[in-house]
Design a protein around this motif. Structure first.
Motif, mmCIF file in Angstrom:
data_model
loop_
_atom_site.group_PDB
_atom_site.id
_atom_site.type_symbol
_atom_site.label_atom_id
_atom_site.label_comp_id
_atom_site.label_asym_id
_atom_site.label_seq_id
_atom_site.Cartn_x
_atom_site.Cartn_y
_atom_site.Cartn_z
ATOM 1 N N LEU A 1 0.812 -1.215 0.000
ATOM 2 C CA LEU A 1 0.000 0.000 0.000
ATOM 3 C C LEU A 1 0.844 1.264 0.000
ATOM 4 O O LEU A 1 0.468 2.265 -0.634
ATOM 5 N N ASP A 2 1.995 1.240 0.672
ATOM 6 C CA ASP A 2 2.891 2.395 0.610
ATOM 7 C C ASP A 2 3.447 2.568 -0.804
ATOM 8 O O ASP A 2 3.528 3.693 -1.323
ATOM 9 N N ALA A 3 3.841 1.465 -1.418
ATOM 10 C CA ALA A 3 4.329 1.553 -2.804
ATOM 11 C C ALA A 3 3.229 2.038 -3.733
ATOM 12 O O ALA A 3 3.473 2.856 -4.637
ATOM 13 N N ALA A 4 2.005 1.570 -3.526
ATOM 14 C CA ALA A 4 0.888 1.966 -4.386
ATOM 15 C C ALA A 4 0.613 3.464 -4.287
ATOM 16 O O ALA A 4 0.317 4.116 -5.307
ATOM 17 N N ARG A 5 0.695 4.014 -3.084
ATOM 18 C CA ARG A 5 0.480 5.458 -2.929
ATOM 19 C C ARG A 5 1.526 6.256 -3.700
ATOM 20 O O ARG A 5 1.205 7.265 -4.342
ATOM 21 N N LEU A 6 2.772 5.797 -3.644
ATOM 22 C CA LEU A 6 3.837 6.482 -4.371
ATOM 23 C C LEU A 6 3.657 6.336 -5.878
ATOM 24 O O LEU A 6 3.882 7.298 -6.642
ATOM 25 N N ILE A 7 3.251 5.159 -6.326
ATOM 26 C CA ILE A 7 3.030 4.941 -7.759
ATOM 27 C C ILE A 7 1.883 5.807 -8.258
ATOM 28 O O ILE A 7 1.986 6.465 -9.304
ATOM 29 N N GLU A 8 0.782 5.841 -7.517
ATOM 30 C CA GLU A 8 -0.376 6.633 -7.956
ATOM 31 C C GLU A 8 -0.047 8.118 -7.993
ATOM 32 O O GLU A 8 -0.542 8.860 -8.855
ATOM 33 N N ALA A 9 0.826 8.561 -7.060
ATOM 34 C CA ALA A 9 1.202 9.972 -7.000
ATOM 35 C C ALA A 9 2.301 10.329 -8.001
ATOM 36 O O ALA A 9 2.695 11.498 -8.093
ATOM 37 N N GLY A 10 2.827 9.348 -8.727
ATOM 38 C CA GLY A 10 3.888 9.609 -9.684
ATOM 39 C C GLY A 10 5.258 9.758 -9.067
ATOM 40 O O GLY A 10 6.199 10.219 -9.732
ATOM 41 N N GLN A 11 5.407 9.352 -7.792
ATOM 42 C CA GLN A 11 6.687 9.486 -7.099
ATOM 43 C C GLN A 11 7.551 8.226 -7.184
ATOM 44 O O GLN A 11 8.703 8.222 -6.758
ATOM 45 N N LEU A 12 6.975 7.150 -7.692
ATOM 46 C CA LEU A 12 7.693 5.888 -7.881
ATOM 47 C C LEU A 12 7.088 5.224 -9.105
ATOM 48 O O LEU A 12 5.867 5.198 -9.265
ATOM 49 N N SER A 13 7.925 4.680 -9.950
ATOM 50 C CA SER A 13 7.406 4.002 -11.133
ATOM 51 C C SER A 13 7.464 2.493 -10.935
ATOM 52 O O SER A 13 8.334 1.984 -10.203
ATOM 53 N N PRO A 14 6.576 1.730 -11.578
ATOM 54 C CA PRO A 14 6.685 0.274 -11.530
ATOM 55 C C PRO A 14 8.032 -0.236 -12.016
ATOM 56 O O PRO A 14 8.519 -1.263 -11.527
ATOM 57 N N VAL A 15 8.641 0.475 -12.958
ATOM 58 C CA VAL A 15 9.963 0.066 -13.453
ATOM 59 C C VAL A 15 10.997 0.192 -12.340
ATOM 60 O O VAL A 15 11.812 -0.719 -12.115
#
Length: 456
Positions: free
Chosen positions: A9-23
């Motif tokens: 869930l922490d990773a998902a929040r960052l991904i949704e916010a554009g602060q972390l990419s799946p790559v």
């Protein structure tokens, strides 16, 4: 913090916010796996190229606004009993050394649809018939077992080689390794999650479920793989923080507290006190027909395992490892009358447990009676001088939920004097995963110990 250390869930929040990419996340997980695999041996095989291709696709989808939810772009792994199209499913056995899955299992298809990224397949005790996974090491102490049979899956999540995993559980094979590796493990209600495309051990006892770092992460995966919704809520994650006021928590006076390490019992009493302080009501109960539980489990698993393996065992017994071959040969000797008797015993157990659950909402019990054994260790010696095999000790506390098909969640709650983790187990009514998850969330939020040391 490195990306591989995040929970879902922490990773998902960052991904949704554009602060972390799946790559970035997938690359971090794969690099961590490459660093740790010589030491831990969690994976049968990494699917690194495909995982990175899937991560790039997820990144492109999210950038154009096609975000599928909290699992989109999250790396996970599958126990090597569960089919994923184009990958072998070996069951960690030479018997299936040439197998290649033509299609996804039902659960792999669900997670692919949710946007998760498969990083590879993880080791199981051969054909899931064991509780130690000897080819993998425990990230907390590599000289020790990660538990089994989903030991590779738990080890990978514990050290950072995946953010979550799917395992299978026939007599504790999700919950035992999760507990021994400091993780959350959920065995759902029987038939809540499809077993299509999963190599069976015992069809009437097998369950598929998640191994994760938090209760909320396990709930998020259950949302994706459950065959029926979390009625009346839209999500198993919904209301996790609503508390446990008025919840009736069963505290058994028999069975679950016999031959258990004192440190584990002490931690369980602390969890009882935490739940009571939060408004739960502790109810003393007796486990009914306790003497029937283990004979019923063997009476079911032996004929069902024998039926699945009979042809291969007669054709090429040398392809099985010695331990599992010996077990299966013993299974072949169980008469049909024992199977019929075991099925009748299960009906009696189900009726008796329904009566017990009329007075409680869930049971709070130990997940394991002892922390991780050394590789090659055959038995535990208890304070009264009695000796018990490692496999029997771990099956004893976990198999009731399999025989009865009940949801069971393990949450890490303590470390022994050697610094090894163990868990508390919550067992609920059929299809009442929400109550089990709510209580697990409270236990998780109230603990003072960190369980992320292997990812440091």
């Amino acid at each position: 913090m490195q990306a591989y250390q995040l929970n879902i869930l922490d990773a998902a929040r960052l991904i949704e916010a554009g602060q972390l990419s799946p790559v970035e996340l997938t690359r971090s997980v794969l690099e961590r796996a490459r660093q740790q695999e010589d030491r831990i041996s969690a994976y049968v095989a990494l699917a690194a190229d495909q995982a990175m291709a899937d991560a790039r696709q997820a990144e492109a989808e999210i950038r154009r606004g096609d975000y599928r939810g909290v699992l989109h772009g999250i790396p996970y792994t599958l126990k090597d009993l569960i089919d994923a199209a184009g990958l072998p499913t070996t069951a960690s056995s030479r018997v299936r050394r040439h197998h290649l899955a033509a299609a996804d299992s039902a659960v792999a298809a669900r997670l692919r649809q949710a946007g998760m990224i498969l990083t590879g397949k993880t080791h199981t005790h051969e054909f899931a018939f064991g509780l130690t996974t000897p080819q993998s090491n425990n990230p907390w102490a590599p000289e020790r077992s990660p538990g089994g049979s989903s030991g590779g899956s738990a080890a990978a999540v514990a050290y950072g080689g995946a953010l979550a995993a799917l395992g299978t559980d026939t007599g504790g094979s999700i919950r035992v390794p999760a507990a021994l590796c400091g993780l959350v493990g959920l065995k759902p209600t029987y038939d809540l999650v499809s077993r299509q495309g999963v190599v069976p051990l015992s069809g009437s006892l097998d369950h598929v479920g998640p191994i994760a770092r938090t209760v909320a992460d396990a709930a998020a995966i259950l949302d994706a793989i459950a065959a029926r919704p979390a009625a009346p809520a839209e999500s198993y994650r919904q209301g996790l923080d609503q508390g446990v006021a008025g919840l009736r928590v069963g505290v058994p006076g028999n069975y679950f507290h016999e031959r258990v390490a004192p440190e584990i019992l002490a931690a369980l009493r602390e969890q009882q006190a935490e739940l009571a302080a939060a408004g739960a009501v502790l109810v003393e109960v007796e486990i009914p027909l306790a003497d029937l539980i283990l004979p019923t489990q063997w009476g079911l698993i032996a004929p069902e395992a024998a039926a699945y393996h009979r042809d291969d065992l007669l054709r090429a017994p040398q392809l099985y490892g010695e331990e599992v071959r010996t077990l299966l040969e013993a299974c072949m000797l169980v008469p049909d009358s024992d199977y019929a008797q075991a099925r009748r015993a299960r009906v009696a157990l189900q009726a008796a447990w329904r009566r017990m659950f009329a007075d409680i909402d869930l049971l709070l019990v130990p997940t394991v009676p002892h922390t991780a054994p050394l590789h090659g260790q055959d038995s535990f010696v208890w304070p009264d001088g009695s000796e018990e095999s490692v496999a029997s000790a771990y099956i004893r506390l976990s198999t009731p939920a399999n025989v009865l098909g009940l949801p069971a969640l393990t949450v890490p709650v303590g470390l022994d004097r050697a610094g090894l983790p163990f868990g508390a187990q919550l067992i609920g009514r059929p299809y009442d995963e929400r109550t089990v998850l709510h209580a697990g969330q409270l236990i998780e939020s109230s603990r003072q110990i960190r369980f992320d040391r292997p990812r440091a």
